[in-house]
Design a protein around this motif. Structure first.
Motif, PDB file in Angstrom:
ATOM      1  N   UNK A 102      51.402  19.186  -4.691  1.00 26.81           N
ATOM      2  CA  UNK A 102      50.691  19.412  -3.324  1.00 26.81           C
ATOM      3  C   UNK A 102      50.646  20.290  -2.799  1.00 26.81           C
ATOM      4  N   UNK A 103      51.892  21.210  -3.315  1.00 32.13           N
ATOM      5  CA  UNK A 103      51.673  23.185  -2.801  1.00 32.13           C
ATOM      6  C   UNK A 103      51.011  23.991  -3.554  1.00 32.13           C
ATOM      7  N   UNK A 108      55.206  14.679 -10.337  1.00 32.71           N
ATOM      8  CA  UNK A 108      56.798  13.794 -10.724  1.00 32.71           C
ATOM      9  C   UNK A 108      56.329  13.477  -9.851  1.00 32.71           C
ATOM     10  N   UNK A 109      57.745  12.563  -8.994  1.00 30.33           N
ATOM     11  CA  UNK A 109      57.810  11.160  -8.227  1.00 30.33           C
ATOM     12  C   UNK A 109      58.850  12.247  -6.817  1.00 30.33           C
TER      13      UNK A 109
END
Length: 239
Positions: free
Chosen positions: A165-166, A158-159
């Motif tokens: 990314x984590x 989701x944007x």
């Protein structure tokens, strides 16, 4: 025996990670203390998802760093989502920290604690996929209930969300491992399990090629001693 205190911030999934780390530390002859001022080393397992969570994490790190400055504790270790997301920036901004590690280094938490107690600085960021999503735990919840993490990461991308990314892409635990853990929890007196993942309803799609949450819940319901099963983090579009 060196004493370790743990402060776990953020979501229940992070709390499960903390419980696995506590088990690793006990197996390596560390003593866990409830009062961090009685510890030799304090681990802060951070959240870094939203601004309020980041502020709480930084405030907590500063508080623990001040205990070190006063000579009350000897060392500070920072891990979790804030450490994973901002890496060495955390240590650069707060030099009192002795170790900043990514989530992939959590399995080696005992070695990290030993190094900082020897006066070494540690900054280790292996692949986030090195995080072991199975493992023994020391429960930090009341005796009658526990979290049961069934997957790690998220592939929704989701944007507005930094979780992929984590934490990396969604990856399910094997069903047999989850069932075995749930049985062990029941034998220890747990009556209620709370099923957690970043996207609970997508469970099994990566391992089995289909959504397996209904099958998993069916098997959990068969376990003697488990009276309540609850779920968190469910996305209707995944059903």
């Amino acid at each position: 025996m060196n004493k370790v205190g743990m402060i776990s911030l953020g979501c229940p999934k992070n709390q499960v990670d903390s419980e696995i780390m506590l088990s690793c530390l006990v197996k390596d002859s560390f003593e866990i203390v409830g009062d961090i001022e009685q510890a030799d080393v304090v681990i802060v397992n951070t959240c870094g998802f939203i601004d309020d969570a980041k502020k709480e994490a930084i405030d907590t790190i500063l508080y623990v760093a001040d205990l070190k400055q006063q000579g009350i504790i000897r060392a500070v270790v920072v891990t979790g989502c804030l450490a994973q997301r901002y890496k060495k920036e955390v240590m650069d901004e707060i030099p009192e920290i002795d170790a900043v590690i990514g989530i992939g280094e959590n399995n080696n938490i005992a070695d990290v604690c030993r190094k900082v107690l020897e006066g070494k600085k540690v900054a280790e960021f292996p692949s986030k996929y090195c995080l072991d999503i199975d493992g023994d735990r020391i429960l930090s919840t009341p005796a009658h209930w526990a979290y049961l993490k069934i997957a790690e990461g998220c592939s929704n991308c989701c944007t507005y969300c930094a979780i992929p990314s984590i934490r990396g892409k969604f990856r399910s635990r094997k069903m047999e491992n989850i069932i075995e853990e749930a049985k062990s929890l029941a034998q220890s007196g747990v009556k209620e399990v709370i099923v957690v993942a970043q996207d609970t309803t997508k469970y099994g799609i990566d391992l089995y090629g289909k959504l397996m949450l209904p099958s998993l819940l069916t098997e959990l319901c068969k376990i003697d001693g488990i009276e309540w099963i609850r779920m968190l983090y469910c996305y209707p579009e995944s059903i």
